[in-house]
Write a protein that holds these residues in place. Structure first.
Motif, short mmCIF file in Angstrom:
data_model
loop_
_atom_site.label_atom_id
_atom_site.label_comp_id
_atom_site.label_asym_id
_atom_site.label_seq_id
_atom_site.Cartn_x
_atom_site.Cartn_y
_atom_site.Cartn_z
N GLY A 388 0.81 -1.21 0.00
CA GLY A 388 0.00 0.00 0.00
C GLY A 388 0.84 1.26 0.00
O GLY A 388 1.86 1.35 -0.69
N THR A 389 0.43 2.22 0.81
CA THR A 389 1.14 3.50 0.90
C THR A 389 1.80 3.65 2.26
O THR A 389 2.16 4.77 2.65
N ARG A 390 1.97 2.56 2.98
CA ARG A 390 2.53 2.66 4.34
C ARG A 390 3.99 3.09 4.30
O ARG A 390 4.77 2.66 3.44
N SER A 391 4.34 3.94 5.24
CA SER A 391 5.73 4.34 5.44
C SER A 391 5.93 4.50 6.94
O SER A 391 5.00 4.34 7.73
N VAL A 392 7.15 4.83 7.33
CA VAL A 392 7.43 5.02 8.76
C VAL A 392 6.97 6.39 9.24
O VAL A 392 7.09 6.70 10.43
N GLY A 393 6.44 7.23 8.36
CA GLY A 393 5.97 8.54 8.78
C GLY A 393 7.09 9.55 8.90
O GLY A 393 8.27 9.23 8.79
N VAL A 394 6.70 10.79 9.14
CA VAL A 394 7.66 11.90 9.20
C VAL A 394 7.76 12.39 10.64
O VAL A 394 6.77 12.87 11.21
N PRO A 395 8.93 12.27 11.27
CA PRO A 395 9.10 12.80 12.63
C PRO A 395 8.72 14.27 12.71
O PRO A 395 8.93 15.04 11.77
N GLY A 396 8.14 14.64 13.83
CA GLY A 396 7.76 16.03 14.04
C GLY A 396 6.44 16.43 13.43
O GLY A 396 6.04 17.59 13.51
N THR A 397 5.74 15.47 12.81
CA THR A 397 4.45 15.75 12.20
C THR A 397 3.42 14.75 12.71
O THR A 397 3.76 13.79 13.41
N THR A 398 2.18 14.95 12.32
CA THR A 398 1.12 14.03 12.75
C THR A 398 1.25 12.66 12.10
O THR A 398 0.59 11.72 12.53
N SER A 399 2.07 12.53 11.08
CA SER A 399 2.25 11.22 10.43
C SER A 399 3.31 10.37 11.11
O SER A 399 3.56 9.24 10.70
N LYS A 400 3.95 10.90 12.16
CA LYS A 400 4.99 10.15 12.85
C LYS A 400 4.44 8.80 13.32
O LYS A 400 3.24 8.65 13.58
#
Length: 763
Positions: A388-400
């Motif tokens: 899918g579109t899963r990633s580890v997210g971006v530190p410092g943001t709501t996607s972390k």
């Protein structure tokens, strides 16, 4: 197995009655071996698992596998039926548009049934670890069946030999497929549908997949007189469609060979496997458990195969939601035992990163995919794809997310593989390039604060809380930066990034601390509730950034550990295993044993359980890692090899006055044999494969002699209290004994402290 050892090991009249079936799949039993001449065989025989009651499910039943095909045996849905659940580590969906737990999910296959004329009234089974064979008898209201079963190591085929009595001569095999769909419900998209219905034919069941390819289960029987041999296998192909041909060919090949030739090949691999290392301790519950975990890890994984998912090769048929590979702790704590027990043939982690590292870029958030950055989201499949579109997210943001450290921790396993074998090819080709790209992910986010140190924006400490300067991430960053600097030096590289890594190591903010409770979760975030994950303690174990040998480190280690263990309400199995290992590295042997025994005594009952067959469940989920992690806890009591010092019997309880180890592998590529007798070390033998510097904490309390393997004196010098430095060349061996001592250097099964029941269902 021969008739003599069968009577000794199985100790069951009914199993002896089935000697022909158990001793050889087809022909006569093997000739007798001399008792007592093979300590590896003896301790593996002592660790045999026993069933005197019919197991009801995967949590109770015996299990067989070869790293790919898995089989579990337990009761069917009616009293006349025995079930053999089949699974395969490669069988997964390929709908990559969805996250791995759904679209790349491991898929259920199905099960064989053996239907009897009468109802099953009794069983008498033994799982022989040394030969990886299940054998015994099944008694019904109409007769009995003597049987033997293996998942053949080389062929990946389940072979079941059985000799029925007259009343059960018509006992019949059949196969029932399970729906080809993920069993995971978390974030399952509404448009998800199962794969098409299978094609069930005479002797095979072919399951197509919507994404292409598929898998086929095939089975056939061969009979001579009253004896019957079943062969069954599972074959998978994607994107091709050769799976049906492959499965049928596999069964035909197996049945065309003489069964005793097949059995000899199978036994040879497993016997050689068990002879690579040796552990004996006086607590036979622990000793047996340890050997079962060695059997289990070899059943679950192989170097060139898939890294273990939560099921391993075995399918839990009720309500399992962990359908892929969990990289946020589970894989990382499962594999260290393959290094210390001297089994590189099981190291699928190193080979996974070697083979599939390019897929790690997919887990990087799209804005940071620069061709030089890697990350690892979970769950994933065994090819490191998150789906899918899963990633580890971006530190410092709501996607972390709490997944930023997954890759660095996974690569620590590769570092351990390198350190235990000193294979520079692993360092150069696998660890170094992948670790540099993994650290690059964090470099995107590190920033210099007003205090002049490097800080990390908001991430999440696994399973606990959001935090800036998260200890979990900082410990892995610090380890990675230092390891890259060391690796560049070892490999003699003219590496322009070394100053950057040195700066990260030097300027990274220290862990935030509390005067009373030690290291915090992160800046301003204390550990305020019970926490099963030891994420904020990675620096203590397994990274070993702080070490007990340095007095200045002890207070911080002890304060942080004591605060974590003060509330164990939310702990699971691996928590107790980690606590045991941490106590071992902090010179607290009685506490180390207490945590291990608490787990093995099956005291964890709040929706988690170490099961009768040494598997482990959390709710309805099958989780393979906790028991295998506990095997490493046993090794940590008997031998430690980090920090440039090889310690023998460093954390052995005073109650364990005897212990014997052989072939254990330590960092520096040292193979270690040692014996403790009557409360003192009677010898240590160290073989050096790489010629690394050896500082040995030998545990001998009197003056020592140091000889080579031919009895010639070796030079040595004192290196601290109880420690000596020995100059061993590559291929050299040192034997350390009390002065004038001439002990027997062979491994031995040490005397038992008391009785302990067999694992399984012995009563």
């Amino acid at each position: 197995m021969d008739a003599v050892s069968r009577r000794t090991v199985l100790r069951s009249a009914s199993v002896v009655a089935g000697a022909a079936a158990f001793g050889g799949l087809w022909a006569k039993a093997a000739p007798p071996a001399l008792a007592g001449t093979n300590p590896h065989r003896d301790v593996a025989a002592d660790a045999r698992m026993v069933w005197r009651r019919l197991p009801k499910n995967w949590q109770e039943g015996p299990f067989l596998a070869n790293g790919y095909l898995g089989a579990q045996v337990y009761a069917g849905q009616t009293p006349q039926v025995l079930k053999v659940m089949l699974s395969h580590t490669q069988v997964q969906d390929q709908r990559i548009q969805w996250e791995a737990g759904i679209g790349l999910s491991r898929l259920p296959i199905g099960y064989l049934t053996l239907t009897f004329a009468g109802a099953i009234t009794a069983v008498d089974w033994t799982l022989d670890l040394y030969n990886a064979e299940l054998g015994g008898t099944i008694t019904t209201t109409q007769g009995s069946v003597a049987f033997s079963a293996v998942v053949h190591n080389d062929l990946g085929v389940l072979l079941v030999s059985m000799t029925p009595s007259a009343g059960e001569a018509a006992a019949a095999w059949a196969f029932r497929p399970l729906e080809s769909a993920t069993t995971r419900t978390v974030r399952k998209p509404p448009e998800y549908v199962a794969n098409p219905a299978p094609e069930l034919a005479d002797g095979y069941c072919a399951q197509p997949m919507l994404a292409g390819g598929g898998y086929t289960t095939a089975w056939r029987e061969r009979a001579i007189g009253a004896r019957r041999l079943l062969a069954a296998t599972v074959a998978y192909s994607f994107p091709g469609t050769t799976h049906t041909k492959d499965a049928l060919d596999g069964v035909r090949k197996a049945l065309a060979m003489h069964p005793d030739v097949l059995l000899a090949r199978h036994r040879r691999w497993w016997n050689d496997y068990h002879r690579r290392s040796f552990v004996s301790v006086p607590d036979k519950q622990i000793q047996r458990f340890y050997w079962i975990q060695l059997y289990k890890i070899a059943s679950a994984t192989r170097k060139d195969g898939p890294v273990v998912s939560e099921w391993g090769p075995w399918f839990p048929e009720v309500g399992n939601s962990w359908t892929a590979v969990w990289w946020n702790l589970n894989v990382q704590v499962t594999y260290p035992i393959v290094n210390s027990s001297n089994h590189p043939e099981l190291d699928a982690v190193t080979e996974t990163f070697r083979r599939d590292h390019a897929n790690l870029e997919v887990s990087v958030p799209p804005a940071y995919r620069d061709g030089d950055t890697y990350a690892l989201s979970h769950p994933g499949d065994w090819r490191l794809r998150p789906g899918g579109t899963r990633s580890v997210g971006v530190p410092g943001t709501t996607s972390k997310t709490d997944q930023t450290g997954n890759l660095l921790w996974g690569l620590h396993n590769v570092w351990l593989a390198y350190r235990h074998h000193m294979d520079r090819g692993v360092l150069r080709d696998v660890l170094y390039p992948t670790l540099a790209k993994a650290l690059n992910f964090y470099r995107h986010f590190l920033f210099t604060g007003p205090d002049g140190t490097l800080h990390l924006p908001l991430t999440r400490s696994p399973e606990y809380a959001d935090a800036t300067d998260c200890t979990y991430d900082l410990s892995l960053i610090r380890w990675a930066a230092r390891t890259l600097v060391d690796s560049a030096r070892i490999l003699r590289l003219n590496e322009p990034r070394v100053p950057i890594w040195q700066e990260i190591s030097a300027k990274l903010v220290p862990y935030h601390e509390d005067p009373a409770n030690g290291v915090l979760i992160g800046d301003g975030v204390p550990l305020a509730a019970s926490h099963r994950h030891f994420s904020h303690l990675l620096w203590l174990y397994p990274l070993r950034e702080r070490v007990w040998d340095r007095p200045g480190d002890r207070d911080l280690m002890k304060r942080t550990f004591d605060h974590w263990v003060a509330d164990q309400q939310a702990w699971h199995g691996y928590s107790y295993a980690a606590a045991s290992s941490m106590c071992s590295v902090m010179d607290a042997p009685e506490e180390a044993l207490r945590y291990l025994k608490f787990f093995l005594d099956r005291n964890i009952v709040d929706n988690t359980e170490l099961t009768a067959n040494t598997m482990y469940r959390e709710g309805s989920n099958f989780a393979i890692e906790s028991p295998i992690t506990a095997a490493q806890s046993v090794v940590d009591m008997l031998m430690q090899g980090s920090g440039g010092v090889l310690k023998v019997f460093p954390s052995v309880s005073a109650a364990w006055r005897d212990a014997s180890i052989a072939g254990l592998r330590a960092e520096g590529a040292f193979l270690v044999d040692a014996s403790r007798r009557g409360g003192t070390t009677e010898f240590v033998r160290v073989h050096s494969e790489a010629g690394e510097p050896l500082v040995l904490e030998h545990g001998v309390v009197v003056d020592v002699d140091v000889h080579d393997e031919h009895g010639r004196r070796l030079p040595w010098r004192p290196a601290g209290p109880g420690r000596i430095a020995i100059g061993l060349r590559r291929g050299g061996t040192a034997v350390v004994t009390p002065r004038g001592g001439r002990p027997d250097l062979a491994p031995r099964n040490v005397p038992a402290l008391g009785s302990a029941p067999a694992w399984g269902l012995p009563e």
